[in-house]
Motif scaffolding. Structure first.
Motif, PDB file in Angstrom:
ATOM      1  N   PRO A   1       0.949  -1.363  -0.126  1.00  0.00           N
ATOM      2  CA  PRO A   1       0.114   0.040   0.142  1.00  0.00           C
ATOM      3  C   PRO A   1       0.774   1.164  -0.012  1.00  0.00           C
ATOM      4  CG  PRO A   1      -0.277  -1.313   2.083  1.00  0.00           C
ATOM      5  CD  PRO A   1       0.629  -2.149   1.263  1.00  0.00           C
ATOM      6  N   GLY A   2       0.391   2.335  -0.868  1.00  0.00           N
ATOM      7  CA  GLY A   2       1.212   3.461  -0.677  1.00  0.00           C
ATOM      8  C   GLY A   2       2.347   3.432  -2.083  1.00  0.00           C
ATOM      9  N   ASP A   3       2.592   2.345  -2.475  1.00  0.00           N
ATOM     10  CA  ASP A   3       3.578   2.357  -3.527  1.00  0.00           C
ATOM     11  C   ASP A   3       2.782   2.095  -5.011  1.00  0.00           C
ATOM     12  OD1 ASP A   3       5.334   2.264  -1.632  1.00  0.00           O
ATOM     13  OD2 ASP A   3       6.109   0.164  -1.844  1.00  0.00           O
ATOM     14  N   TYR A   4       3.465   2.706  -5.900  1.00  0.00           N
ATOM     15  CA  TYR A   4       2.722   2.803  -7.265  1.00  0.00           C
ATOM     16  C   TYR A   4       4.109   2.577  -8.346  1.00  0.00           C
ATOM     17  CZ  TYR A   4      -0.862   4.791  -4.509  1.00  0.00           C
ATOM     18  OH  TYR A   4      -1.697   4.702  -3.511  1.00  0.00           O
ATOM     19  N   ARG A   5       3.827   2.347  -9.386  1.00  0.00           N
ATOM     20  CA  ARG A   5       4.600   1.985 -10.457  1.00  0.00           C
ATOM     21  C   ARG A   5       4.238   2.555 -11.841  1.00  0.00           C
ATOM     22  NH1 ARG A   5       3.183  -2.359 -13.440  1.00  0.00           N
ATOM     23  NH2 ARG A   5       1.709  -3.507 -12.606  1.00  0.00           N
ATOM     24  N   ALA A   6       5.181   3.143 -12.605  1.00  0.00           N
ATOM     25  CA  ALA A   6       4.906   3.243 -13.941  1.00  0.00           C
ATOM     26  C   ALA A   6       6.156   2.554 -14.920  1.00  0.00           C
ATOM     27  CB  ALA A   6       5.116   4.700 -14.073  1.00  0.00           C
TER      28      ALA A   6
END
Length: 188
Positions: free
Chosen positions: A98-103
């Motif tokens: 949670p709170g981690d995002y990726r592109a």
């Protein structure tokens, strides 16, 4: 226990204390934006042009460090060459974090790129700029030697001019020598 073993025990305790007291490894670039801590890093390092890489973005509360989840629908990432073309991408949540995002990114060439994270969090506008090669993010480099398109033609053209120049000098020197010695006659 011998008195000589005390320094070794103290040394071991000092090493353990320094390991546990060391700060957690943080992202390549981190900043505070209002009540949030925003960090950005890349999975693979160094960053190579024309190779896929994942940008990781972590959003947490600045005061408590609690992760801020559910932002994939309100945040975007814009990757651009400064003062040139740009592309806007959605960010995806990292499963189980949670709170981690990726592109997922692939830089078209070596150089400096700007990465803008923008949108809103809980009604607050967010706009943060990260720059590769600045503030901790790696610069995008090329793997091995990479020459611009058409550079082979430039090399061939330059070599051709060199050959023509050398031939010109040889012919000119031969003509000067011929003039200096005068015409040759064959006596019978």
């Amino acid at each position: 226990m011998r008195r000589s073993s005390y320094p070794m025990i103290l040394f071991a305790l000092a090493v353990l204390a320094s390991v546990f007291a060391a700060p957690r490894a943080h992202a390549d670039d981190e900043r505070i934006s209002g009540p949030y801590r925003i960090s950005a890093s890349f999975v693979e390092k160094p960053l190579y042009a024309l190779e896929r890489n994942t940008l990781l973005v972590r959003v947490s509360a600045a005061d408590t460090g609690a992760p801020v989840a559910g932002l994939e629908s309100v945040l975007r990432v814009r990757v651009s060459v400064p003062h040139q073309a740009s592309e806007t991408l959605a960010i995806l949540p990292v499963e189980g974090q949670p709170g981690d995002y990726r592109a997922e990114l692939m830089f078209p060439r070596a150089g400096t790129f700007t990465i803008d994270l923008f949108g809103s969090i809980e009604g607050r506008s967010l706009s943060e700029r990260f720059v590769t090669g600045d503030n901790g993010l790696d610069k995008v480099i090329s793997r091995g030697r990479q020459y611009p398109h058409g550079s082979g033609y430039v090399v061939l053209f330059t070599f051709g001019l060199y050959v023509v120049g050398v031939l010109y000098l040889l012919i000119r020197a031969g003509l000067k020598r011929r003039r200096a010695h005068g015409p040759t006659t064959i006596a019978s």
